[in-house]
Design a protein around this motif. Structure first.
Motif, PDB file in Angstrom:
ATOM      1  N   ARG A  31       0.835  -1.207   0.000  1.00 17.65           N
ATOM      2  CA  ARG A  31       0.000   0.000   0.000  1.00 17.65           C
ATOM      3  C   ARG A  31       0.864   1.249   0.000  1.00 17.65           C
ATOM      4  O   ARG A  31       0.587   2.221  -0.700  1.00 17.65           O
ATOM      5  CB  ARG A  31      -0.932  -0.002   1.208  1.00 17.65           C
ATOM      6  N   LYS A  32       1.935   1.221   0.787  1.00 20.10           N
ATOM      7  CA  LYS A  32       2.842   2.368   0.824  1.00 20.10           C
ATOM      8  C   LYS A  32       3.476   2.609  -0.538  1.00 20.10           C
ATOM      9  O   LYS A  32       3.581   3.747  -0.991  1.00 20.10           O
ATOM     10  CB  LYS A  32       3.937   2.141   1.871  1.00 20.10           C
ATOM     11  N   ARG A  33       3.878   1.526  -1.183  1.00 21.20           N
ATOM     12  CA  ARG A  33       4.489   1.671  -2.506  1.00 21.20           C
ATOM     13  C   ARG A  33       3.489   2.238  -3.509  1.00 21.20           C
ATOM     14  O   ARG A  33       3.826   3.103  -4.331  1.00 21.20           O
ATOM     15  CB  ARG A  33       5.032   0.321  -2.992  1.00 21.20           C
ATOM     16  N   ASP A  34       2.249   1.765  -3.438  1.00 23.15           N
ATOM     17  CA  ASP A  34       1.217   2.259  -4.352  1.00 23.15           C
ATOM     18  C   ASP A  34       0.947   3.745  -4.120  1.00 23.15           C
ATOM     19  O   ASP A  34       0.808   4.524  -5.071  1.00 23.15           O
ATOM     20  CB  ASP A  34      -0.082   1.464  -4.169  1.00 23.15           C
ATOM     21  N   MET A  35       0.863   4.139  -2.841  1.00 19.95           N
ATOM     22  CA  MET A  35       0.601   5.533  -2.520  1.00 19.95           C
ATOM     23  C   MET A  35       1.757   6.428  -2.973  1.00 19.95           C
ATOM     24  O   MET A  35       1.550   7.530  -3.482  1.00 19.95           O
ATOM     25  CB  MET A  35       0.376   5.706  -1.006  1.00 19.95           C
ATOM     26  N   LEU A  36       2.973   5.938  -2.789  1.00 21.24           N
ATOM     27  CA  LEU A  36       4.139   6.714  -3.184  1.00 21.24           C
ATOM     28  C   LEU A  36       4.180   6.885  -4.701  1.00 21.24           C
ATOM     29  O   LEU A  36       4.505   7.964  -5.211  1.00 21.24           O
ATOM     30  CB  LEU A  36       5.421   6.030  -2.694  1.00 21.24           C
ATOM     31  N   GLU A  37       3.799   5.833  -5.426  1.00 20.10           N
ATOM     32  CA  GLU A  37       3.782   5.920  -6.888  1.00 20.10           C
ATOM     33  C   GLU A  37       2.767   6.961  -7.349  1.00 20.10           C
ATOM     34  O   GLU A  37       3.036   7.760  -8.260  1.00 20.10           O
ATOM     35  CB  GLU A  37       3.448   4.561  -7.487  1.00 20.10           C
ATOM     36  N   LEU A  38       1.584   6.978  -6.724  1.00 22.39           N
ATOM     37  CA  LEU A  38       0.577   7.975  -7.077  1.00 22.39           C
ATOM     38  C   LEU A  38       1.066   9.380  -6.742  1.00 22.39           C
ATOM     39  O   LEU A  38       0.843  10.328  -7.501  1.00 22.39           O
ATOM     40  CB  LEU A  38      -0.730   7.688  -6.325  1.00 22.39           C
ATOM     41  N   GLN A  39       1.734   9.512  -5.600  1.00 20.84           N
ATOM     42  CA  GLN A  39       2.253  10.820  -5.202  1.00 20.84           C
ATOM     43  C   GLN A  39       3.302  11.310  -6.204  1.00 20.84           C
ATOM     44  O   GLN A  39       3.308  12.481  -6.599  1.00 20.84           O
ATOM     45  CB  GLN A  39       2.865  10.744  -3.805  1.00 20.84           C
ATOM     46  N   GLN A  40       4.169  10.410  -6.642  1.00 20.12           N
ATOM     47  CA  GLN A  40       5.194  10.786  -7.613  1.00 20.12           C
ATOM     48  C   GLN A  40       4.574  11.178  -8.949  1.00 20.12           C
ATOM     49  O   GLN A  40       5.019  12.125  -9.600  1.00 20.12           O
ATOM     50  CB  GLN A  40       6.177   9.632  -7.794  1.00 20.12           C
ATOM     51  N   LEU A  41       3.523  10.448  -9.352  1.00 20.87           N
ATOM     52  CA  LEU A  41       2.817  10.804 -10.575  1.00 20.87           C
ATOM     53  C   LEU A  41       2.201  12.196 -10.431  1.00 20.87           C
ATOM     54  O   LEU A  41       2.276  13.031 -11.342  1.00 20.87           O
ATOM     55  CB  LEU A  41       1.726   9.771 -10.874  1.00 20.87           C
ATOM     56  N   GLY A  42       1.605  12.464  -9.272  1.00 22.94           N
ATOM     57  CA  GLY A  42       1.013  13.778  -9.024  1.00 22.94           C
ATOM     58  C   GLY A  42       2.049  14.893  -9.082  1.00 22.94           C
ATOM     59  O   GLY A  42       1.801  15.961  -9.649  1.00 22.94           O
ATOM     60  N   LYS A  87      -2.902  12.173  -1.752  1.00 21.14           N
ATOM     61  CA  LYS A  87      -4.226  11.797  -1.243  1.00 21.14           C
ATOM     62  C   LYS A  87      -5.302  12.004  -2.306  1.00 21.14           C
ATOM     63  O   LYS A  87      -6.173  11.156  -2.522  1.00 21.14           O
ATOM     64  CB  LYS A  87      -4.573  12.640  -0.010  1.00 21.14           C
ATOM     65  N   LEU A  88      -5.251  13.160  -2.984  1.00 22.08           N
ATOM     66  CA  LEU A  88      -6.251  13.452  -4.004  1.00 22.08           C
ATOM     67  C   LEU A  88      -6.129  12.499  -5.187  1.00 22.08           C
ATOM     68  O   LEU A  88      -7.130  12.148  -5.822  1.00 22.08           O
ATOM     69  CB  LEU A  88      -6.096  14.904  -4.482  1.00 22.08           C
ATOM     70  N   MET A  89      -4.908  12.062  -5.479  1.00 21.63           N
ATOM     71  CA  MET A  89      -4.679  11.164  -6.603  1.00 21.63           C
ATOM     72  C   MET A  89      -5.350   9.809  -6.396  1.00 21.63           C
ATOM     73  O   MET A  89      -5.657   9.100  -7.351  1.00 21.63           O
ATOM     74  CB  MET A  89      -3.183  10.960  -6.824  1.00 21.63           C
ATOM     75  N   ARG A  90      -5.582   9.430  -5.132  1.00 21.31           N
ATOM     76  CA  ARG A  90      -6.206   8.134  -4.866  1.00 21.31           C
ATOM     77  C   ARG A  90      -7.662   8.083  -5.338  1.00 21.31           C
ATOM     78  O   ARG A  90      -8.244   7.014  -5.459  1.00 21.31           O
ATOM     79  CB  ARG A  90      -6.180   7.828  -3.364  1.00 21.31           C
ATOM     80  N   LYS A  91      -8.248   9.256  -5.601  1.00 20.32           N
ATOM     81  CA  LYS A  91      -9.663   9.325  -5.957  1.00 20.32           C
ATOM     82  C   LYS A  91      -9.889   9.349  -7.461  1.00 20.32           C
ATOM     83  O   LYS A  91     -11.028   9.486  -7.917  1.00 20.32           O
ATOM     84  CB  LYS A  91     -10.294  10.565  -5.316  1.00 20.32           C
TER      85      LYS A  91
END
Length: 202
Positions: A31-42, A87-91
């Motif tokens: 989950r941490k890796r997935d969140m970090l990937e989304l954050q980097q994309l953002g 956080k916003l990228m998760r939506k």
């Protein structure tokens, strides 16, 4: 076959767990890796020119957050804002945004050419009423009434200095008409425990 053994108290790494039940919930590390990937994309999206951010098909809150990035200067301010963007990228669905990033950063010349074609048509439509008739001649299936209304609204929007909602909508109309088969629209991190917990917080 060589068996895997672990010292007492040691946990298997991600590769050792690759054969786990696919229905099992992802681990905290995944989950941490997935969140970090989304954050980097953002963060990568936030570094695009504002004109590119304006046409992204994302909620207004995320678009505002991406714009805000450019105004921040301190490392700590950007670090915290990156977490908010994450956080916003998760939506949202990240795949169209990955494609948009590829197009905007020129990693696909054909994609960039298509993007320029859409932008060129949009500016022509906003500048000259005759451009709509030309577009319809080339593309008889064009939704003329919708385009005409959108063009008028985008012109009024621009004249009044309002947020470019109709401007973006016109782009989407053109994309659906001219590119019907196209997909719908790194900086280092301090990976401390606090940073990881912030990624997972709601």
């Amino acid at each position: 076959m060589k068996s895997h053994t672990f010292s007492r108290g040691a946990a298997p790494d991600a590769d050792e767990l690759a054969g786990r039940d696919p229905n099992e919930p992802p681990s905290k590390s995944q989950r941490k890796r997935d969140m970090l990937e989304l954050q980097q994309l953002g963060e990568s999206l936030a570094q695009l020119p504002r004109a590119r951010i304006d046409v992204l098909d994302v909620p207004e809150a995320l678009r505002d957050a991406l714009r805000e990035w450019a105004r921040l200067r301190s490392f700590e301010g950007r670090r915290r804002h990156a977490q908010y963007i994450g956080k916003l990228m998760r939506k949202v669905d990240p795949e169209p945004l990955r494609q948009a990033l590829l197009e905007a950063t020129g990693e696909s010349r054909a994609a960039v050419a298509r993007l320029h074609q859409l932008e060129d048509w949009r500016e022509r439509l906003l500048a000259d009423d005759a451009a709509l008739a030309e577009l319809v001649r080339e593309h008889p299936s064009a939704p003329v009434q919708e385009l005409r209304q959108c063009i008028r609204a985008a012109r009024a929007e621009r004249a009044g200095g309002k947020p470019p909602r109709q401007f973006r909508l016109l782009y989407q109309h053109l994309k659906q008409l001219l590119l019907p088969d196209a997909p719908a629209g790194d900086s280092p991190h301090d990976e401390t425990d606090d940073h990881d917990d912030a990624l997972l917080s709601d």
